[in-house]
Write a protein that holds these residues in place. Structure first.
Motif, PDB file in Angstrom:
ATOM      1  N   LEU A 144       0.815  -1.217   0.000  1.00 42.35           N
ATOM      2  CA  LEU A 144       0.000   0.000   0.000  1.00 42.35           C
ATOM      3  C   LEU A 144       0.850   1.270   0.000  1.00 42.35           C
ATOM      4  CD1 LEU A 144      -3.033   0.433  -0.162  1.00 42.35           C
ATOM      5  CD2 LEU A 144      -3.050   0.781   2.314  1.00 42.35           C
ATOM      6  N   PRO A 145       1.933   1.384   0.780  1.00 45.94           N
ATOM      7  CA  PRO A 145       2.745   2.593   0.699  1.00 45.94           C
ATOM      8  C   PRO A 145       3.276   2.864  -0.705  1.00 45.94           C
ATOM      9  CG  PRO A 145       3.284   1.374   2.687  1.00 45.94           C
ATOM     10  CD  PRO A 145       2.382   0.492   1.873  1.00 45.94           C
ATOM     11  N   ARG A 146       3.767   1.827  -1.379  1.00 49.45           N
ATOM     12  CA  ARG A 146       4.259   2.000  -2.746  1.00 49.45           C
ATOM     13  C   ARG A 146       3.117   2.389  -3.678  1.00 49.45           C
ATOM     14  NH1 ARG A 146       7.201   4.253  -6.129  1.00 49.45           N
ATOM     15  NH2 ARG A 146       7.672   3.118  -8.050  1.00 49.45           N
ATOM     16  N   PHE A 147       1.955   1.810  -3.481  1.00 53.91           N
ATOM     17  CA  PHE A 147       0.798   2.145  -4.299  1.00 53.91           C
ATOM     18  C   PHE A 147       0.492   3.641  -4.222  1.00 53.91           C
ATOM     19  CE2 PHE A 147      -3.818   2.919  -4.389  1.00 53.91           C
ATOM     20  CZ  PHE A 147      -4.114   2.524  -5.684  1.00 53.91           C
ATOM     21  N   PHE A 148       0.461   4.196  -3.017  1.00 50.85           N
ATOM     22  CA  PHE A 148       0.148   5.613  -2.871  1.00 50.85           C
ATOM     23  C   PHE A 148       1.267   6.503  -3.417  1.00 50.85           C
ATOM     24  CE2 PHE A 148      -3.317   4.403   0.011  1.00 50.85           C
ATOM     25  CZ  PHE A 148      -4.290   5.303  -0.412  1.00 50.85           C
ATOM     26  N   GLU A 149       2.504   6.053  -3.351  1.00 53.57           N
ATOM     27  CA  GLU A 149       3.587   6.809  -3.982  1.00 53.57           C
ATOM     28  C   GLU A 149       3.346   6.922  -5.486  1.00 53.57           C
ATOM     29  OE1 GLU A 149       7.203   4.840  -3.091  1.00 53.57           O
ATOM     30  OE2 GLU A 149       7.200   5.359  -0.958  1.00 53.57           O
ATOM     31  N   ILE A 150       2.894   5.838  -6.093  1.00 54.73           N
ATOM     32  CA  ILE A 150       2.628   5.832  -7.529  1.00 54.73           C
ATOM     33  C   ILE A 150       1.433   6.719  -7.855  1.00 54.73           C
ATOM     34  CG2 ILE A 150       1.900   4.362  -9.454  1.00 54.73           C
ATOM     35  CD1 ILE A 150       3.569   2.116  -8.010  1.00 54.73           C
ATOM     36  N   VAL A 151       0.379   6.628  -7.037  1.00 53.22           N
ATOM     37  CA  VAL A 151      -0.790   7.486  -7.246  1.00 53.22           C
ATOM     38  C   VAL A 151      -0.400   8.953  -7.145  1.00 53.22           C
ATOM     39  CG1 VAL A 151      -3.006   8.195  -6.248  1.00 53.22           C
ATOM     40  CG2 VAL A 151      -2.479   5.766  -6.518  1.00 53.22           C
ATOM     41  N   ALA A 152       0.400   9.304  -6.142  1.00 50.69           N
ATOM     42  CA  ALA A 152       0.850  10.684  -5.986  1.00 50.69           C
ATOM     43  C   ALA A 152       1.635  11.144  -7.209  1.00 50.69           C
ATOM     44  CB  ALA A 152       1.694  10.823  -4.724  1.00 50.69           C
ATOM     45  N   GLY A 153       2.390  10.226  -7.813  1.00 50.97           N
ATOM     46  CA  GLY A 153       3.153  10.555  -9.006  1.00 50.97           C
ATOM     47  C   GLY A 153       2.295  10.820 -10.220  1.00 50.97           C
ATOM     48  N   LEU A 154       1.053  10.359 -10.194  1.00 54.43           N
ATOM     49  CA  LEU A 154       0.115  10.624 -11.293  1.00 54.43           C
ATOM     50  C   LEU A 154      -0.576  11.983 -11.149  1.00 54.43           C
ATOM     51  CD1 LEU A 154      -1.668   7.137 -11.506  1.00 54.43           C
ATOM     52  CD2 LEU A 154      -0.024   8.080 -13.148  1.00 54.43           C
ATOM     53  N   MET A 155      -0.388  12.624 -10.002  1.00 58.60           N
ATOM     54  CA  MET A 155      -1.116  13.850  -9.697  1.00 58.60           C
ATOM     55  C   MET A 155      -0.276  15.087 -10.003  1.00 58.60           C
ATOM     56  SD  MET A 155      -2.809  12.534  -6.091  1.00 58.60           S
ATOM     57  CE  MET A 155      -3.787  14.019  -5.807  1.00 58.60           C
ATOM     58  N   ALA A 156      -0.826  15.976 -10.821  1.00 60.05           N
ATOM     59  CA  ALA A 156      -0.190  17.261 -11.083  1.00 60.05           C
ATOM     60  C   ALA A 156      -0.280  18.129  -9.834  1.00 60.05           C
ATOM     61  CB  ALA A 156      -0.886  17.946 -12.263  1.00 60.05           C
ATOM     62  N   PRO A 157       0.549  19.157  -9.716  1.00 61.65           N
ATOM     63  CA  PRO A 157       0.415  20.080  -8.580  1.00 61.65           C
ATOM     64  C   PRO A 157      -1.013  20.627  -8.480  1.00 61.65           C
ATOM     65  CG  PRO A 157       2.455  20.497  -9.742  1.00 61.65           C
ATOM     66  CD  PRO A 157       1.698  19.502 -10.570  1.00 61.65           C
ATOM     67  N   GLY A 158      -1.593  20.556  -7.277  1.00 58.93           N
ATOM     68  CA  GLY A 158      -2.955  21.016  -7.073  1.00 58.93           C
ATOM     69  C   GLY A 158      -4.016  19.983  -7.385  1.00 58.93           C
ATOM     70  N   ALA A 159      -3.615  18.800  -7.852  1.00 60.19           N
ATOM     71  CA  ALA A 159      -4.584  17.766  -8.214  1.00 60.19           C
ATOM     72  C   ALA A 159      -5.286  17.205  -6.978  1.00 60.19           C
ATOM     73  CB  ALA A 159      -3.892  16.634  -8.973  1.00 60.19           C
ATOM     74  N   GLN A 160      -6.467  16.643  -7.195  1.00 58.63           N
ATOM     75  CA  GLN A 160      -7.249  16.050  -6.117  1.00 58.63           C
ATOM     76  C   GLN A 160      -7.412  14.556  -6.335  1.00 58.63           C
ATOM     77  OE1 GLN A 160     -10.656  18.799  -6.567  1.00 58.63           O
ATOM     78  NE2 GLN A 160     -10.327  19.369  -4.421  1.00 58.63           N
ATOM     79  N   LEU A 161      -7.553  13.841  -5.229  1.00 58.56           N
ATOM     80  CA  LEU A 161      -7.772  12.395  -5.226  1.00 58.56           C
ATOM     81  C   LEU A 161      -9.035  12.103  -4.437  1.00 58.56           C
ATOM     82  CD1 LEU A 161      -6.935   9.308  -5.314  1.00 58.56           C
ATOM     83  CD2 LEU A 161      -5.613   9.784  -3.228  1.00 58.56           C
TER      84      LEU A 161
END
Length: 270
Positions: A144-161
């Protein structure tokens, strides 16, 4: 179900095979035809009232959206009704992505459908303004920690999840057990459950299928992994309703109510 401890590669490969093996059950029949017809109509959305309320409160107009674990793409395509641009859907099941392409054609929307293991994404995907994760995705994730690192990498500055998922407390219960209102599983269990049941949402037993692995994650692990990936949690709302198969509705509407689902809203700093 039995308990085993495969490594990350073994687990993700097995889960991919299991989803591909079950895809044919979801791309035919009256339910599929109704979904296909609905996708061709204005305002198409498969979201329930809870997720609809969450998305309606966000400014998604013109935002490029990606869904992680998009299955047949129905939810990614649904984001168009909220003003978002369904830019990409990521899933490791090519068979379900084939169905997504059919739905997208009916909806006259052309996202990129990316067949990939989330732990081994292509390097040229880019970033997005909005990320959606819904029911069942987190429990297929061994790390799960690695998963969220990857998700964060898909997010542009200011992006929402937005994550709209089954609550970890509900994962303790088995509606098929002789005593379904007593916990069947340890909340803190770290070993995955392996199963060979074929995946389906029609309430019909389709027999044995390929082996798959399901992982337990506590709410603490989910929140901590999200924060450690550099995301800011804006809201965490726990719900007393289920967003899973109808069989789980036996746990709803009780005097001593279990948390059954949750909505997590997070952002990446601009």
């Amino acid at each position: 179900m039995t308990t085993e401890t495969p490594n990350l590669s073994e687990a993700t490969d097995a889960n991919k095979a299991a989803w591909n093996a079950s895809a044919h059950l979801h791309g035919t029949g009256a339910g599929w035809e109704a979904l296909l017809q609905a996708a061709s109509e204005s305002g198409f959305s498969t979201f329930d009232a809870c997720l609809t309320e969450t998305l309606s409160a966000l400014d998604l107009n013109g935002k490029r959206a990606v869904q992680v674990g998009c299955n047949n793409g129905r939810e990614l395509l649904s984001l168009a009704s909220f003003g978002a641009v369904p830019a990409a859907g990521i899933d490791q099941s090519g068979a379900f992505l084939d169905q997504a392409r059919v739905l997208a054609e009916a909806a006259q929307i052309a996202p990129d459908w990316i067949e990939a293991n989330i732990y081994d994404l292509p390097s040229d995907i880019g970033t997005f303004d909005f990320v959606l994760i819904t029911i069942g995705v987190l429990n297929w994730m061994p790390d799960l920690p690695r998963f969220f690192e990857i998700v964060a990498g898909l997010m542009a500055p200011g992006a929402q999840l937005v994550i709209y998922e089954t609550h970890p407390v509900l994962e303790m219960f088995d509606y098929e057990a002789e005593t379904p209102f007593e916990p069947s599983f340890n909340y803190f269990q770290t070993a995955p459950l392996s199963a060979t049941e074929t995946f389906s949402y029609d309430g019909v037993d389709h027999g044995e299928g390929a082996v798959s692995y399901w992982y337990f994650h506590t709410m603490g692990e989910i929140v901590t992994s999200c924060v450690q990936a550099g995301l800011k949690i804006m809201r965490l709302t726990e719900h007393g309703h289920s967003n899973r198969e109808p069989e789980y509705d036996i746990y709803a509407g009780r005097a001593a109510q279990l948390p059954m689902s949750y909505t997590l809203l997070a952002s990446r700093d601009g």
